[in-house]
Write an enzyme that holds these catalytic residues in place. Sequence first.
Site, PDB file in Angstrom:
ATOM      1  N   GLU A  31       0.832  -1.217   0.000  1.00  0.00           N
ATOM      2  CA  GLU A  31       0.000   0.000   0.000  1.00  0.00           C
ATOM      3  C   GLU A  31       0.860   1.258   0.000  1.00  0.00           C
ATOM      4  O   GLU A  31       1.841   1.343   0.740  1.00  0.00           O
ATOM      5  CB  GLU A  31      -0.895  -0.027   1.246  1.00  0.00           C
ATOM      6  CG  GLU A  31      -2.274   0.507   1.000  1.00  0.00           C
ATOM      7  CD  GLU A  31      -3.070  -0.355   0.020  1.00  0.00           C
ATOM      8  OE1 GLU A  31      -3.099   0.011  -1.186  1.00  0.00           O
ATOM      9  OE2 GLU A  31      -3.643  -1.363   0.433  1.00  0.00           O
ATOM     10  N   HIS A  32       0.444   2.196  -0.828  1.00  0.00           N
ATOM     11  CA  HIS A  32       1.156   3.463  -1.007  1.00  0.00           C
ATOM     12  C   HIS A  32       2.583   3.226  -1.497  1.00  0.00           C
ATOM     13  O   HIS A  32       3.511   3.935  -1.121  1.00  0.00           O
ATOM     14  CB  HIS A  32       1.155   4.304   0.281  1.00  0.00           C
ATOM     15  CG  HIS A  32      -0.191   4.933   0.541  1.00  0.00           C
ATOM     16  ND1 HIS A  32      -0.602   6.074  -0.093  1.00  0.00           N
ATOM     17  CD2 HIS A  32      -1.222   4.544   1.321  1.00  0.00           C
ATOM     18  CE1 HIS A  32      -1.831   6.380   0.317  1.00  0.00           C
ATOM     19  NE2 HIS A  32      -2.240   5.459   1.168  1.00  0.00           N
ATOM     20  N   ASP A  34       2.779   2.099  -5.028  1.00  0.00           N
ATOM     21  CA  ASP A  34       2.744   2.076  -6.508  1.00  0.00           C
ATOM     22  C   ASP A  34       3.396   3.322  -7.093  1.00  0.00           C
ATOM     23  O   ASP A  34       4.079   3.250  -8.105  1.00  0.00           O
ATOM     24  CB  ASP A  34       1.329   1.825  -7.068  1.00  0.00           C
ATOM     25  CG  ASP A  34       0.286   2.858  -6.695  1.00  0.00           C
ATOM     26  OD1 ASP A  34       0.546   3.703  -5.808  1.00  0.00           O
ATOM     27  OD2 ASP A  34      -0.810   2.828  -7.306  1.00  0.00           O
ATOM     28  N   GLY A 119     -12.993   3.025  -1.557  1.00  0.00           N
ATOM     29  CA  GLY A 119     -11.638   2.515  -1.759  1.00  0.00           C
ATOM     30  C   GLY A 119     -11.586   1.177  -2.475  1.00  0.00           C
ATOM     31  O   GLY A 119     -10.576   0.475  -2.399  1.00  0.00           O
ATOM     32  N   LEU A 120     -12.654   0.797  -3.170  1.00  0.00           N
ATOM     33  CA  LEU A 120     -12.616  -0.450  -3.948  1.00  0.00           C
ATOM     34  C   LEU A 120     -12.513  -0.158  -5.446  1.00  0.00           C
ATOM     35  O   LEU A 120     -12.818  -1.001  -6.281  1.00  0.00           O
ATOM     36  CB  LEU A 120     -13.846  -1.319  -3.648  1.00  0.00           C
ATOM     37  CG  LEU A 120     -13.956  -1.809  -2.203  1.00  0.00           C
ATOM     38  CD1 LEU A 120     -15.209  -2.663  -2.018  1.00  0.00           C
ATOM     39  CD2 LEU A 120     -12.728  -2.618  -1.790  1.00  0.00           C
ATOM     40  N   SER A 121     -12.109   1.053  -5.769  1.00  0.00           N
ATOM     41  CA  SER A 121     -11.808   1.432  -7.159  1.00  0.00           C
ATOM     42  C   SER A 121     -13.012   1.446  -8.086  1.00  0.00           C
ATOM     43  O   SER A 121     -12.957   0.983  -9.227  1.00  0.00           O
ATOM     44  CB  SER A 121     -10.733   0.511  -7.759  1.00  0.00           C
ATOM     45  OG  SER A 121      -9.542   0.696  -7.085  1.00  0.00           O
ATOM     46  N   SER A 122     -14.108   2.025  -7.610  1.00  0.00           N
ATOM     47  CA  SER A 122     -15.264   2.164  -8.506  1.00  0.00           C
ATOM     48  C   SER A 122     -14.907   3.073  -9.682  1.00  0.00           C
ATOM     49  O   SER A 122     -15.377   2.854 -10.804  1.00  0.00           O
ATOM     50  CB  SER A 122     -16.483   2.706  -7.753  1.00  0.00           C
ATOM     51  OG  SER A 122     -16.194   3.943  -7.162  1.00  0.00           O
ATOM     52  N   SER A 123     -14.046   4.066  -9.473  1.00  0.00           N
ATOM     53  CA  SER A 123     -13.705   4.957 -10.592  1.00  0.00           C
ATOM     54  C   SER A 123     -12.848   4.243 -11.630  1.00  0.00           C
ATOM     55  O   SER A 123     -13.102   4.364 -12.834  1.00  0.00           O
ATOM     56  CB  SER A 123     -13.049   6.259 -10.112  1.00  0.00           C
ATOM     57  OG  SER A 123     -12.174   6.026  -9.063  1.00  0.00           O
ATOM     58  N   ASP A 167      -4.803   0.680  -9.357  1.00  0.00           N
ATOM     59  CA  ASP A 167      -6.234   0.383  -9.462  1.00  0.00           C
ATOM     60  C   ASP A 167      -6.621   0.015 -10.892  1.00  0.00           C
ATOM     61  O   ASP A 167      -7.315  -0.975 -11.138  1.00  0.00           O
ATOM     62  CB  ASP A 167      -7.071   1.586  -8.993  1.00  0.00           C
ATOM     63  CG  ASP A 167      -6.708   2.006  -7.578  1.00  0.00           C
ATOM     64  OD1 ASP A 167      -6.017   1.231  -6.890  1.00  0.00           O
ATOM     65  OD2 ASP A 167      -7.098   3.108  -7.172  1.00  0.00           O
TER      66      ASP A 167
HETATM   67  C1  GLA Z   1      -5.321   4.671  -4.179  1.00  0.00           C
HETATM   68  C2  GLA Z   1      -4.603   4.987  -5.485  1.00  0.00           C
HETATM   69  C3  GLA Z   1      -3.607   3.885  -5.831  1.00  0.00           C
HETATM   70  C4  GLA Z   1      -2.673   3.587  -4.655  1.00  0.00           C
HETATM   71  C5  GLA Z   1      -3.479   3.383  -3.362  1.00  0.00           C
HETATM   72  C6  GLA Z   1      -2.598   3.237  -2.167  1.00  0.00           C
HETATM   73  O1  GLA Z   1      -6.133   3.532  -4.332  1.00  0.00           O
HETATM   74  O2  GLA Z   1      -5.526   5.139  -6.519  1.00  0.00           O
HETATM   75  O3  GLA Z   1      -2.879   4.252  -6.979  1.00  0.00           O
HETATM   76  O4  GLA Z   1      -1.711   4.586  -4.510  1.00  0.00           O
HETATM   77  O5  GLA Z   1      -4.371   4.453  -3.138  1.00  0.00           O
HETATM   78  O6  GLA Z   1      -1.861   2.053  -2.227  1.00  0.00           O
END
Ligand code: GLA
Length: 380
Positions: A31-32, A34, A119-123, A167
């Site tokens: 996490e954090h 990428d 935070g489940l990447s809907s976008s 994501d």
């Molecule tokens: C969000 C960002 C990702 C990543 C995470 C943290 O989801 O969109 O690119 O940086 O936070 O790991």
Amino acid sequence: MNISEIFSQKFGDSAEAFSIRSPGRVNLIGEHVDYNDGFVLPIAVPLEVNLKVRPRMDRRVELYAANFDDLRGFSLDNLTHQQTWIDYVQGVAHELAGASVPLHGFEGVVISDVPVASGLSSSAAIEVGAALAFLHLAQQPMAPVDVAKLCQKAENKFVGVNCGIMDQMAVAACRENHALLLDCRDYSTRQVPFRLQKHSIIVTDSAAPRELASSAYNERRAQCETGLAQLQIKMPHVSSLRDVSPEDLQQYGGDLDPIVRKRVQHVVDEIARTVYACENLEKDNLEVFGECMNGSHASLSELYEVSSPELDWLTNWARKQPGVLGSRLTGAGFGGCTVTLIENSGVDSFLENQPREYTAAMKREARCWVCTAVEGAQIL
Ligand code: GLA
């Protein structure tokens, strides 16, 4: 009503229509990192954005978002921000046009069970889904990694969110029953078998607001850049924090500002931890994998400081339950979701008790899902 019924009601005849599914993702660990050229390990989850669309004769896109009861449209010849969900689609159109993909208008329905802003990447799911629609109509296939890069650019430039690559890559490139080990430096991937027999993954939405998320995210990125620039004075060969080992930091990190030092410490540890966790996953050492998840959370909470009382509560609670091997926040933090690795025998009582006890303690309504690793986005 299902998506086909909504489509018929709004747009009538569906003879030329086609469907796309585009899943959300949960990151298991990494996490954090990428945006620091590190390694991440997401799976795509069975919470999905679904689109059903058909081509139009003109150069307009018209989409009905069933969740919001909201019909939005735009001309492919005039992309202007609307400050709403349709900007994800416009951003993708903008980038595809920039990549010389011939764009065709379409209309249809979008429906999603990926919770928004959790935070489940809907976008990323809507971006990748829209990209597949445009590419299908252009009859121009594109590799998942290129779709992901293009969608990240759309989000960075058109939508204005400074996210990393994780994501969009997870949504575009994850495979069923596999976790995606992604090297964010060169975009190379390894599909790591992830078909748990005796264990499950539970995702819990804390339902806590993520207001701070975007400003804090940008601040963390800037702190990493500051740390890197200072380390480069003593280590001129490093081009990102990926090149800095925990031992290097021990040796050269003494002069860093204490806050910056903590941020950098998280990043270098988390990159090493993700590699180690993945090796253990591949050897089926799930106990060790779970410990790495716990270590990741502690680091995100104490060093990177992106947790929240809700996320700390949920993960602490989880670790005390029978059968839990590890639990951590997932995604950017400041609200959003946790991910927990648990033996199957503990799942029922976890699902029953966590939301109830969370509400009693934190006065919010959590939701839990048992998630398998599903296939990334595809035309059906
Ligand atoms: C969000 C960002 C990702 C990543 C995470 C943290 O989801 O969109 O690119 O940086 O936070 O790991």
